[in-house]
Design a protein around this motif. Structure first.
Motif, short mmCIF file in Angstrom:
data_model
loop_
_atom_site.label_atom_id
_atom_site.label_comp_id
_atom_site.label_asym_id
_atom_site.label_seq_id
_atom_site.Cartn_x
_atom_site.Cartn_y
_atom_site.Cartn_z
N CYS A 296 27.18 -16.74 -39.07
CA CYS A 296 28.48 -17.34 -38.78
C CYS A 296 29.01 -17.95 -40.06
CB CYS A 296 28.35 -18.42 -37.72
SG CYS A 296 27.73 -17.84 -36.14
N GLY A 297 30.29 -17.74 -40.32
CA GLY A 297 30.87 -18.24 -41.56
C GLY A 297 31.19 -17.11 -42.49
N ALA A 298 31.61 -17.45 -43.72
CA ALA A 298 32.02 -16.45 -44.72
C ALA A 298 33.04 -15.52 -44.08
CB ALA A 298 30.80 -15.71 -45.27
N ILE A 299 32.81 -14.21 -44.19
CA ILE A 299 33.79 -13.25 -43.67
C ILE A 299 33.38 -12.70 -42.29
CG2 ILE A 299 34.74 -12.55 -45.89
CD1 ILE A 299 31.90 -10.65 -44.13
N ALA A 300 32.35 -13.28 -41.68
CA ALA A 300 31.88 -12.77 -40.40
C ALA A 300 32.98 -12.89 -39.34
CB ALA A 300 30.65 -13.53 -39.96
N SER A 301 33.21 -11.78 -38.63
CA SER A 301 34.22 -11.73 -37.57
C SER A 301 33.71 -12.41 -36.32
CB SER A 301 34.57 -10.27 -37.27
OG SER A 301 35.25 -10.15 -36.04
N GLU A 302 34.44 -13.42 -35.86
CA GLU A 302 34.05 -14.09 -34.63
C GLU A 302 34.13 -13.15 -33.44
OE1 GLU A 302 32.74 -17.10 -34.21
OE2 GLU A 302 32.71 -17.30 -36.39
N GLN A 303 35.05 -12.21 -33.49
CA GLN A 303 35.17 -11.25 -32.39
C GLN A 303 33.97 -10.32 -32.32
OE1 GLN A 303 39.38 -9.78 -31.63
NE2 GLN A 303 39.50 -10.31 -33.80
N LEU A 304 33.56 -9.81 -33.48
CA LEU A 304 32.40 -8.92 -33.50
C LEU A 304 31.14 -9.70 -33.17
CD1 LEU A 304 31.56 -6.04 -33.92
CD2 LEU A 304 31.48 -6.45 -36.39
N ASN A 305 31.02 -10.92 -33.66
CA ASN A 305 29.88 -11.76 -33.31
C ASN A 305 29.81 -12.01 -31.80
OD1 ASN A 305 28.63 -12.10 -35.77
ND2 ASN A 305 29.57 -14.07 -36.22
N ALA A 306 30.98 -12.17 -31.18
CA ALA A 306 31.01 -12.40 -29.74
C ALA A 306 30.46 -11.20 -28.98
CB ALA A 306 32.45 -12.71 -29.29
N VAL A 307 30.78 -10.00 -29.45
CA VAL A 307 30.26 -8.79 -28.81
C VAL A 307 28.75 -8.73 -28.97
CG1 VAL A 307 30.26 -6.26 -28.84
CG2 VAL A 307 32.40 -7.51 -29.17
N ILE A 308 28.26 -9.00 -30.17
CA ILE A 308 26.82 -8.96 -30.43
C ILE A 308 26.08 -9.95 -29.55
CG2 ILE A 308 25.04 -9.43 -32.17
CD1 ILE A 308 27.08 -8.42 -34.29
N GLN A 309 26.60 -11.18 -29.44
CA GLN A 309 25.95 -12.19 -28.61
C GLN A 309 25.98 -11.82 -27.13
OE1 GLN A 309 26.81 -16.51 -29.86
NE2 GLN A 309 28.48 -15.36 -30.81
N ARG A 310 27.12 -11.32 -26.68
CA ARG A 310 27.23 -10.97 -25.26
C ARG A 310 26.28 -9.83 -24.90
NH1 ARG A 310 29.84 -7.03 -23.17
NH2 ARG A 310 31.28 -6.77 -24.93
N VAL A 311 26.28 -8.80 -25.71
CA VAL A 311 25.43 -7.64 -25.43
C VAL A 311 23.95 -8.03 -25.47
CG1 VAL A 311 24.68 -5.42 -26.35
CG2 VAL A 311 27.12 -5.94 -26.21
N ALA A 312 23.57 -8.80 -26.51
CA ALA A 312 22.18 -9.23 -26.60
C ALA A 312 21.79 -10.09 -25.41
CB ALA A 312 21.96 -9.98 -27.90
N GLY A 313 22.69 -10.99 -25.01
CA GLY A 313 22.40 -11.83 -23.86
C GLY A 313 22.25 -11.03 -22.57
N GLU A 314 23.09 -10.04 -22.38
CA GLU A 314 23.03 -9.21 -21.17
C GLU A 314 21.72 -8.43 -21.10
OE1 GLU A 314 27.86 -8.39 -20.71
OE2 GLU A 314 26.53 -6.83 -21.50
N GLN A 315 21.19 -8.04 -22.25
CA GLN A 315 19.97 -7.23 -22.26
C GLN A 315 18.71 -8.06 -22.50
OE1 GLN A 315 19.95 -3.49 -24.16
NE2 GLN A 315 22.07 -3.00 -23.67
#
Length: 413
Positions: A296-315
């Protein structure tokens, strides 16, 4: 998927571990990455790539990119990047006494003493052809008997200028003996330590986890996506970059050439919880064995991070949140460094002893990262219908802090 069936909760199968070992063992110092990319990764990618997928190769470096939809530039494009280059020592000069003085590059000098290495010498008679020289060790002090008292006590360390390669040269004209081998300034030297399984369950250790692991995860994610039938609506690029260790140059060429809409870098991260002497620096306590990390931070996309977190959480894939500050320190910066507009993310695997001969990691973290990447790509594919819908969602979906809801104290009673 049951808990016991989740790959990241199980020991890595021996065949898969052997594949990881082969990738990490490939001699691929900065600028000479072809052993890993062409020698190991390209044949592996070709072994499972469906018909119609294509591997891009480049003029200026040995990086490769597996492309699921070559030439279809109108599609939403997501790139996953690991980097194949390894930090290395280089021959600096040859002494009259036969010592081969070396540059330490990104190693701490003290971590190199006594370790066996392999020197790759370019043949002076056939430029571009290399010979392999084994049997040398890195030294600096020779023996404790010759060290000054402060060094003996540990009050003073080893300077990088003291490092040399010991080839056991003896007899007359020692320098000429070395020169007769064709050893020249600039020749690369790599630590000689393949990975092996560790003492604790599901661990492994050895040299150059940074960043053959990122290439392994990228390749394994590509295999999972291919086995699931491949993407239907978006174009995927599985990239093995070069030159990361000297400025992320290879990945920015990839981004400039192929212009992805989303980019996920895969690299190693630090196990801050176990790092010596850093507790007072208050780092996020990332830990080996607790799952993959995302920045999180620098140029990291909050939208893409949200997808990664959601998908990981679901699985049920374990993950840890990292803090990047102003620079991810990984190929996640490739898009912005290449002036390409893309949503970027940087995921990693916590390891110990980075940039040493005894880097250590956890196979569960590697498998968690692999499945998180594959699942994220499949989720993105499911959110697009080929009409640019996903690009539009990213353009219009940036979080708005002016719309943030109020937060009050949550009573613990």
């Amino acid at each position: 998927m049951t808990e016991t069936a989740k790959p990241w909760t199980q020991p890595m199968p021996e065949a898969q571990f052997a594949r990881m070992r082969e990738i990490l063992a490939a001699p691929s110092p900065v600028g000479l990455e072809g052993a890993m990319t062409y020698g190991v990764l390209k044949p592996y990618l070709e072994s499972f790539a469906p018909q119609g997928w294509h591997i891009h190769q480049f003029l200026g470096h040995a990086g490769i990119v597996l492309d699921t939809h070559p030439g279809q530039d109108e599609m939403f494009t997501a790139m996953v990047v690991g980097h194949a280059d390894k930090i290395r020592l280089q021959v600096r000069s040859i002494g009259e006494d036969g010592k081969v003085w070396v540059d330490s590059d990104s190693f701490l000098p003290g971590t190199l003493i006594g370790h066996e290495v392999v020197l790759f010498s370019e043949d002076p008679e056939s430029p571009g052809q290399y010979r392999r020289l084994e049997g040398g060790t890195v030294e600096a002090l020779g023996a404790i008997h010759f060290a000054e008292e402060a060094v003996r006590r540990g009050d003073k360390g080893v300077k990088k200028e003291q490092l040399y390669l010991e080839l056991q040269i003896h007899g007359e004209e020692k320098k000429k003996q070395v020169e007769a081998l064709g050893i020249r300034p600039g020749d690369p030297i790599l630590l000689d330590r393949p990975i092996r399984r560790g003492f604790s369950p599901d661990t492994f250790y050895g040299a150059y986890l940074d960043n053959g692991l990122g290439c392994f995860v990228t390749a394994e994610a590509a295999r999972l996506v291919a086995e699931a039938g491949g993407p239907r609506n978006i174009r995927l690029l599985f990239a093995m970059a070069s030159y990361e260790e000297i400025g992320r140059f290879g990945s920015r060429v990839f981004a400039g050439e192929l212009e992805p809409d989303a980019l996920i870098a895969v690299d190693v991260n630090q196990d801050y919880a176990a790092a010596p002497g850093v507790s007072d620096k208050r780092f996020q306590p990332l830990a080996m064995g607790e799952g993959f990390t995302f920045s999180c931070g620098a140029i990291a996309s909050e939208q893409l991070n949200a997808v990664i977190q959601r998908v990981a959480g679901e699985q049920g894939i374990p993950f840890q949140r990292d803090v990047a500050g102003r620079d991810t320190g990984t190929d996640g910066m490739a898009g912005v460094l290449a002036s390409v507009d893309c949503a970027a993310a940087s995921i990693g695997m916590p390891i110990r002893n980075m940039h040493t001969i005894s880097e250590a990691g956890h196979t569960g973290d590697v498998l968690a990262a692999t499945h998180a990447v594959a699942a994220t790509l499949q989720d993105l594919d499911g959110r697009d219908d080929g009409t640019g819908r996903l690009r539009e969602a990213l353009r219009d979906g940036h979080p708005r802090l002016d719309q943030a809801e109020g937060l009050s104290h949550q009573c613990s009673r």
